[in-house]
Design a protein around this motif. Structure first.
Motif, PDB file in Angstrom:
ATOM      1  N   TRP A   1       0.837  -1.203   0.000  1.00  0.00           N
ATOM      2  CA  TRP A   1       0.000   0.000   0.000  1.00  0.00           C
ATOM      3  C   TRP A   1       0.876   1.259   0.000  1.00  0.00           C
ATOM      4  N   ASP A   2       1.904   1.274   0.852  1.00  0.00           N
ATOM      5  CA  ASP A   2       2.789   2.436   0.913  1.00  0.00           C
ATOM      6  C   ASP A   2       3.568   2.604  -0.390  1.00  0.00           C
ATOM      7  N   ARG A   3       4.002   1.507  -0.969  1.00  0.00           N
ATOM      8  CA  ARG A   3       4.737   1.577  -2.237  1.00  0.00           C
ATOM      9  C   ARG A   3       3.837   2.121  -3.354  1.00  0.00           C
ATOM     10  N   LEU A   4       2.573   1.700  -3.332  1.00  0.00           N
ATOM     11  CA  LEU A   4       1.624   2.192  -4.333  1.00  0.00           C
ATOM     12  C   LEU A   4       1.340   3.678  -4.121  1.00  0.00           C
ATOM     13  N   ALA A   5       1.230   4.073  -2.842  1.00  0.00           N
ATOM     14  CA  ALA A   5       0.956   5.486  -2.528  1.00  0.00           C
ATOM     15  C   ALA A   5       2.111   6.383  -2.942  1.00  0.00           C
ATOM     16  N   ALA A   6       3.336   5.824  -2.984  1.00  0.00           N
ATOM     17  CA  ALA A   6       4.481   6.610  -3.444  1.00  0.00           C
ATOM     18  C   ALA A   6       4.432   6.847  -4.947  1.00  0.00           C
ATOM     19  N   LYS A   7       3.750   5.953  -5.670  1.00  0.00           N
ATOM     20  CA  LYS A   7       3.606   6.097  -7.125  1.00  0.00           C
ATOM     21  C   LYS A   7       2.475   7.064  -7.484  1.00  0.00           C
ATOM     22  N   LYS A   8       1.322   6.834  -6.863  1.00  0.00           N
ATOM     23  CA  LYS A   8       0.146   7.655  -7.156  1.00  0.00           C
ATOM     24  C   LYS A   8      -0.678   7.852  -5.884  1.00  0.00           C
ATOM     25  N   ALA A   9      -1.354   8.988  -5.791  1.00  0.00           N
ATOM     26  CA  ALA A   9      -2.278   9.200  -4.677  1.00  0.00           C
ATOM     27  C   ALA A   9      -3.414   8.179  -4.781  1.00  0.00           C
ATOM     28  N   ILE A  10      -3.788   7.578  -3.657  1.00  0.00           N
ATOM     29  CA  ILE A  10      -4.778   6.497  -3.679  1.00  0.00           C
ATOM     30  C   ILE A  10      -6.118   7.006  -3.146  1.00  0.00           C
TER      31      ILE A  10
ATOM     32  N   LYS B   1     -18.720   1.628   0.323  1.00  0.00           N
ATOM     33  CA  LYS B   1     -20.157   1.378   0.228  1.00  0.00           C
ATOM     34  C   LYS B   1     -20.913   2.409   1.057  1.00  0.00           C
ATOM     35  N   GLY B   2     -21.849   3.070   0.420  1.00  0.00           N
ATOM     36  CA  GLY B   2     -22.616   4.095   1.120  1.00  0.00           C
ATOM     37  C   GLY B   2     -21.927   5.442   1.172  1.00  0.00           C
ATOM     38  N   GLY B   3     -20.690   5.535   0.660  1.00  0.00           N
ATOM     39  CA  GLY B   3     -19.966   6.800   0.669  1.00  0.00           C
ATOM     40  C   GLY B   3     -20.491   7.760  -0.396  1.00  0.00           C
ATOM     41  N   VAL B   4     -20.048   9.006  -0.313  1.00  0.00           N
ATOM     42  CA  VAL B   4     -20.469  10.036  -1.272  1.00  0.00           C
ATOM     43  C   VAL B   4     -19.521  10.005  -2.462  1.00  0.00           C
ATOM     44  N   SER B   5     -20.006   9.512  -3.589  1.00  0.00           N
ATOM     45  CA  SER B   5     -19.144   9.337  -4.760  1.00  0.00           C
ATOM     46  C   SER B   5     -18.653  10.666  -5.310  1.00  0.00           C
ATOM     47  N   GLU B   6     -19.462  11.732  -5.189  1.00  0.00           N
ATOM     48  CA  GLU B   6     -19.054  13.031  -5.730  1.00  0.00           C
ATOM     49  C   GLU B   6     -17.806  13.551  -5.027  1.00  0.00           C
ATOM     50  N   ASP B   7     -17.723  13.343  -3.704  1.00  0.00           N
ATOM     51  CA  ASP B   7     -16.553  13.813  -2.960  1.00  0.00           C
ATOM     52  C   ASP B   7     -15.291  13.066  -3.385  1.00  0.00           C
ATOM     53  N   ILE B   8     -15.407  11.730  -3.504  1.00  0.00           N
ATOM     54  CA  ILE B   8     -14.258  10.923  -3.913  1.00  0.00           C
ATOM     55  C   ILE B   8     -13.792  11.347  -5.308  1.00  0.00           C
ATOM     56  N   LEU B   9     -14.759  11.511  -6.219  1.00  0.00           N
ATOM     57  CA  LEU B   9     -14.413  11.876  -7.594  1.00  0.00           C
ATOM     58  C   LEU B   9     -13.733  13.243  -7.652  1.00  0.00           C
ATOM     59  N   GLN B  10     -14.216  14.187  -6.852  1.00  0.00           N
ATOM     60  CA  GLN B  10     -13.620  15.520  -6.843  1.00  0.00           C
ATOM     61  C   GLN B  10     -12.178  15.475  -6.327  1.00  0.00           C
ATOM     62  N   GLN B  11     -11.947  14.735  -5.254  1.00  0.00           N
ATOM     63  CA  GLN B  11     -10.597  14.629  -4.696  1.00  0.00           C
ATOM     64  C   GLN B  11      -9.656  13.927  -5.685  1.00  0.00           C
TER      65      GLN B  11
ATOM     66  N   SER C   1     -12.288   1.161  -7.167  1.00  0.00           N
ATOM     67  CA  SER C   1     -13.741   1.240  -7.247  1.00  0.00           C
ATOM     68  C   SER C   1     -14.333  -0.157  -7.366  1.00  0.00           C
ATOM     69  N   VAL C   2     -15.645  -0.222  -7.584  1.00  0.00           N
ATOM     70  CA  VAL C   2     -16.370  -1.498  -7.600  1.00  0.00           C
ATOM     71  C   VAL C   2     -17.266  -1.565  -8.834  1.00  0.00           C
ATOM     72  N   VAL C   3     -17.238  -2.677  -9.536  1.00  0.00           N
ATOM     73  CA  VAL C   3     -18.138  -2.896 -10.665  1.00  0.00           C
ATOM     74  C   VAL C   3     -19.582  -2.874 -10.144  1.00  0.00           C
ATOM     75  N   GLY C   4     -20.416  -2.069 -10.768  1.00  0.00           N
ATOM     76  CA  GLY C   4     -21.790  -1.938 -10.310  1.00  0.00           C
ATOM     77  C   GLY C   4     -21.965  -0.894  -9.231  1.00  0.00           C
ATOM     78  N   GLY C   5     -20.845  -0.273  -8.779  1.00  0.00           N
ATOM     79  CA  GLY C   5     -20.922   0.789  -7.782  1.00  0.00           C
ATOM     80  C   GLY C   5     -21.290   2.115  -8.417  1.00  0.00           C
ATOM     81  N   LYS C   6     -21.283   3.161  -7.601  1.00  0.00           N
ATOM     82  CA  LYS C   6     -21.701   4.474  -8.081  1.00  0.00           C
ATOM     83  C   LYS C   6     -20.747   5.045  -9.124  1.00  0.00           C
ATOM     84  N   LEU C   7     -19.472   4.625  -9.071  1.00  0.00           N
ATOM     85  CA  LEU C   7     -18.487   5.183  -9.992  1.00  0.00           C
ATOM     86  C   LEU C   7     -18.351   4.376 -11.271  1.00  0.00           C
ATOM     87  N   SER C   8     -19.125   3.276 -11.389  1.00  0.00           N
ATOM     88  CA  SER C   8     -18.987   2.427 -12.572  1.00  0.00           C
ATOM     89  C   SER C   8     -20.005   2.765 -13.645  1.00  0.00           C
TER      90      SER C   8
END
Length: 902
Positions: free
Chosen positions: A689-698, A703-713, A746-753
């Protein structure tokens, strides 16, 4: 291409080849005649909506002109044997009359358009200032005031059982139908008032999509092109001013919606829930109502109603425009819209208003001989099921019992005859459902299927005529009166508590009860009733009705419309639509098309990763394969290998990477594993996880979260400019590498898919992890697959010849039926995958990589269910080349692209 297919579809831009292909296919479906179906796929970003508009409106205008010409031929044929000068005189009079009517209508509408533009200028100049006369105010019945006449306001009026016309929840009341017919505003195929020149049987295009925003976007696209007049050119007079004939005619379009979107009566619209608004609205129209809605079309505001009609036909309005015009003219947009239907060419409406026959009847929608276009149709089968689905909870039933008790205690002795009997039956049904759910709450298992015969078994409720009971609740407005009285008494005693309770209950419980009882009256073979325990305090349990097949519910549309077009960006695979929406339609009546993308082939990189290791020569199976099936997906080694793959991908792909997992639960498991330190390397290496975070912001969808906020960030992390270079003094320490772009889990069938665009830098690579099959052990999917298998078997055996199939034929039929169920299950999975893939490339200049991580994606059966444009871009034998082959291919793909590898 048939000779009568036009070459000019009046597209506002130069169409791409795939757009021409799409427009020709849509046109030909409409031109072939009655009972035609088109299932058309065009990737998102290829201008599908505009292509639909240009094809269908071009056909409609040509069709209208041909009808005029056919009427002249019929007139000539009817005067056979008459002198030629008489025939010519009759035809000339007819041409002049039609031309005058068309020109007068267009002149009126042009005047309306000029007035609308002037109003817009005035509004812009005087924004925020109240315009026009003081608005009429409607008293809300004095709720909470001492002078409320409780009996007049809340007591159920006399009701005669068994008579009258059956109405849907949104239908016109008897009083309203009579009033509107008196003033000439009725629908039902009648001619408009004399001189209006429009006939109800004018062919129309009904366009429906899933959401209000999608319809608004379609209307915006509808304003782009221009189309020739619907009248033959020789019938149009030249302008007296410049001698030119008009070459275009504005499209007549009407958006239909519910009272919830269109009501301008503040005392009604503030009620919030659709069911409460419907009941209150129809109550205000009844002859015994204390108050009358001042906005209802009637003989006194007939002029304003006609102004509303002309404004709608002149301006290609959206829902907000209709609401504004109705408010300005002080006439109800919901009811006044019916005056627009006869003259409209295109009618837009959301799924529920088209898919439910009761809603169509209430709005005066006639599909016979008209065209139905269903956009975003990849989820149409789910949409049909959702429209007919219903659920109710034990807590809601207890609330229903409580409020019925309060109402009966106050008015019980005043209820007479049929009212007393029917209210008692409502109470009996509620008690029966409570006993049923109480029994299931104490039973083993968290979910399961219930026998419909047991749901209303207690208290003799199974002997009650549900059809009559539902009709009684709707026509007597029992639900509205009970809820209103209880709310009134609660406000009297505890205003703050009541306000909080009303906020928590978006739909009154008696309306929920009516919806559930209505669902129970559907064909028992096509539906199932499920129970599910809910994690709540106190314990709660839910009863749900699920429609297993859309066939019967959709048949009224498929069998009556002139043509039905299902269009979407990801319709593949097509078989389910044919089998479950049009099972009896001959294959020669179904046209299918899967368009390519508008991007050049060099802008797509598609790869199947079956394993990190290449397949050795002479072997057919990969070593240590990626197979994210339910049985293997928890393998720690495979989860770690997946993390290493993503780490490598993020090293090569610039900007944004979107990774789709099969479920929220599995995403959580994978993230936990990546965040856990490996004991063997704890002292020397950071976590994956830390190695991936060094490459790109994660970023991670929850589930149940606000997809608009995640997408904006996520968007900000990719699109925000890099920080300034450090000063000379700051450079003494080796600079810490900043993440390059971002990765979104993200998740297939989720709000961002679905419905969200990851265009350009936001989606340079889409990674799909595994095949997101639904849970085959869940009660609803088990029931659905059993239903499909049994109906397929029944159909296959019925098709057998002679006295009946023998053992060999029966066995073959069983195998085919099982395969039909498996195909349906697999197709549901692949539609979800295709939706996720379609999030990336959104326009001609866009480019992206698609990586499918699972060896099963290499199977011919699965590959064949991918969209054609993805299959065309799939690297040959990619599944045999392992991670090294993937990284080489990605590096070459992004090399030379703008913003290449970091």
């Amino acid at each position: 291409m048939p000779s009568n297919t036009p070459t000019n579809f009046h597209h506002p831009y130069q169409p791409y080849d795939v757009q021409f292909q799409f427009m020709r296919a849509a046109y030909e479906v409409l031109e072939k005649g009655s009972g035609q179906v088109g299932i058309l796929e065009s990737p998102t970003g290829t201008g599908k909506s505009l292509s639909l508009i240009c094809a269908t409106l071009t056909w409609l205008r040509i069709h209208k002109r041909s009808r005029y010409e056919a009427s002249f031929e019929a007139t000539s044929a009817g005067m056979a044997g008459e002198p030629e000068w008489m025939v010519e005189a009759a035809l000339r009079r007819k041409r002049e009359e039609l031309g005058r009517e068309w020109e007068e209508r267009e002149r009126v509408l042009e005047g309306v358009r000029l007035r609308e533009r002037e109003r817009e200028r005035e509004a812009a100049a005087a924004r925020g200032r109240e315009r026009g006369a003081k608005r009429a105010r409607v008293d809300d019945g004095g709720r909470g005031a001492k002078e409320v006449d409780e009996e007049r306001e809340f007591l159920i009026g006399d009701w005669e059982g068994g008579g009258g016309e059956e109405e849907g929840s949104g239908a016109l009341s008897k009083e309203t139908r009579e009033l509107m017919e008196k003033v000439g505003l009725g629908g039902g195929g009648k001619r408009r008032e004399e001189g209006d020149g429009e006939v109800e049987d004018e062919i129309k295009i009904y366009y429906t999509s899933r959401t209000h925003s999608q319809l608004t976007q379609f209307i915006s696209e509808l304003r782009r092109p221009t189309f020739p007049p619907s009248l033959p050119e020789e019938l149009i007079s030249s302008s007296a001013k410049d001698g030119e004939k008009p070459t275009t005619e504005t499209v007549k379009q009407l958006p239909l919606s519910s009272r919830q979107k269109l009501c301008i009566n503040p005392s009604v619209s503030r009620l919030g829930s659709l069911s409460a608004i419907n009941d209150r609205c129809t109550q205000l129209q009844q002859s015994k109502s204390k108050e009358k809605c001042p906005f209802m079309p009637n003989t006194e505001n007939l002029k304003q109603t006609h102004e509303f009609r002309d404004a709608a036909l002149a301006t290609i309005p959206d829902i907000e425009d209709l609401h504004r015009v109705g408010k300005e003219l002080q006439v109800c947009p919901y009811y006044a819209s019916r005056t627009v239907i006869p003259g409209a060419e295109v009618i837009t409406l959301p799924y529920p208003l088209l898919l439910q026959k009761s809603a169509r009847d209430a709005l005066g929608i006639k599909l016979e001989g008209n065209v139905v276009i269903i956009d975003e149709a990849h989820n149409i089968m789910d949409a049909v099921a959702n429209v007919y689905a219903a659920e109710i909870r034990l807590s809601e039933l207890r609330r229903a019992r409580q409020i019925l008790g309060v109402y009966v205690k106050r008015f019980g002795k005043k209820l007479k005859g049929e009212n007393r009997v029917m209210v008692a039956q409502v109470g009996k049904v509620v008690e029966s459902l409570i006993e049923c759910l109480n029994g299931q709450l104490g039973a083993k298992g968290d979910q399961g299927i219930l026998d419909p015969n047991t749901v209303l078994k207690a208290r003799g409720a199974d002997q009650i005529n549900l059809y009559q009971l539902i009709k009684y609740i709707q026509e007597s407005k029992l639900a509205y009166k009970v809820e209103s009285y209880v709310s009134y008494t609660e406000e009297e005693h505890e205003p703050s508590t009541s306000a909080a309770a009303n906020t928590a209950r978006s739909t009154p419980v008696l309306h929920i009860l009516v919806s559930f009882l209505t669902a129970l009256t559907n064909l028992s073979a096509e539906g199932r009733i499920f129970h599910e325990k809910l994690s709540a305090t106190p314990p709660d349990i839910k009863l749900s009705y699920l429609l297993l097949s859309p066939t019967h519910a959709f048949s009224s549309i498929a069998s009556t419309a002139r043509a039905v077009i299902l269009a979407g960006g990801t319709m593949s695979p097509f078989d389910d639509y044919k089998m479950h929406l049009f099972p009896t339609l001959p294959t020669n009546k179904i046209t299918t098309l899967s368009c390519g993308h508008v991007i050049p082939s060099s802008n797509l990189f598609a790869w199947t990763l079956a394993s990190t290791k290449p397949i050795p020569l002479g072997s057919t199976s990969p070593l240590d394969p990626f197979e994210f099936s339910f049985q293997h997906r928890k393998d720690p080694a495979m989860i770690r290998q997946l993390g290493l793959v993503l780490l490598n991908v993020c090293s090569v792909v610039p900007d944004g990477v979107v990774v789709f997992f099969p479920s929220y639960g599995y995403l959580d498991e994978v993230v936990d594993a990546w965040q856990t330190q490996d004991a063997a390397t704890a002292a020397t290496q950071p976590t994956l996880w830390d190695r991936l975070a060094a490459k790109k912001a994660i970023f991670r969808e929850t589930k149940g979260g606000v997809s608009e906020d995640i997408l904006q960030q996520y968007s900000q992390a990719i699109l925000s400019p890099p920080p300034p270079a450090p000063s000379t003094s700051e450079q003494q320490q080796p600079p810490k590498r900043k993440p390059n772009g971002a990765v979104l889990l993200s998740v297939v069938g989720g709000k961002l898919s679905e419905g969200i665009n990851f265009s350009d830098r936001l989606g340079r690579c889409v990674v799909v992890v595994g095949l997101p099959y639904p849970n085959i052990h869940s009660p609803d999917w088990k029931a659905r697959l059993e239903y499909i298998e049994s109906t397929a078997l029944s159909r296959l055996l019925d098709d057998g010849a002679g006295a009946g199939p023998g053992p060999a034929e029966t066995q073959k039929a069983r195998a085919q039926a099982k395969q039909a169920a498996r195909d349906f299950y697999e197709n549901a999975c692949m539609r979800a995958v295709n939706q996720s893939i379609g999030r990336a490339i959104r326009h001609r200049g866009d480019y992206a990589a698609v990586v499918l991580v699972d060896r099963r994606f290499a199977a011919e059966r699965i590959r064949g269910k991918l969209p054609g444009w993805i299959m065309a871009g799939m690297a040959e034998s990619a599944d045999r080349k392992g991670l090294q082959g993937l990284m080489g291919g990605l590096s070459l793909f992004f090399k030379g692209k703008k913003g290449g590898p970091p």
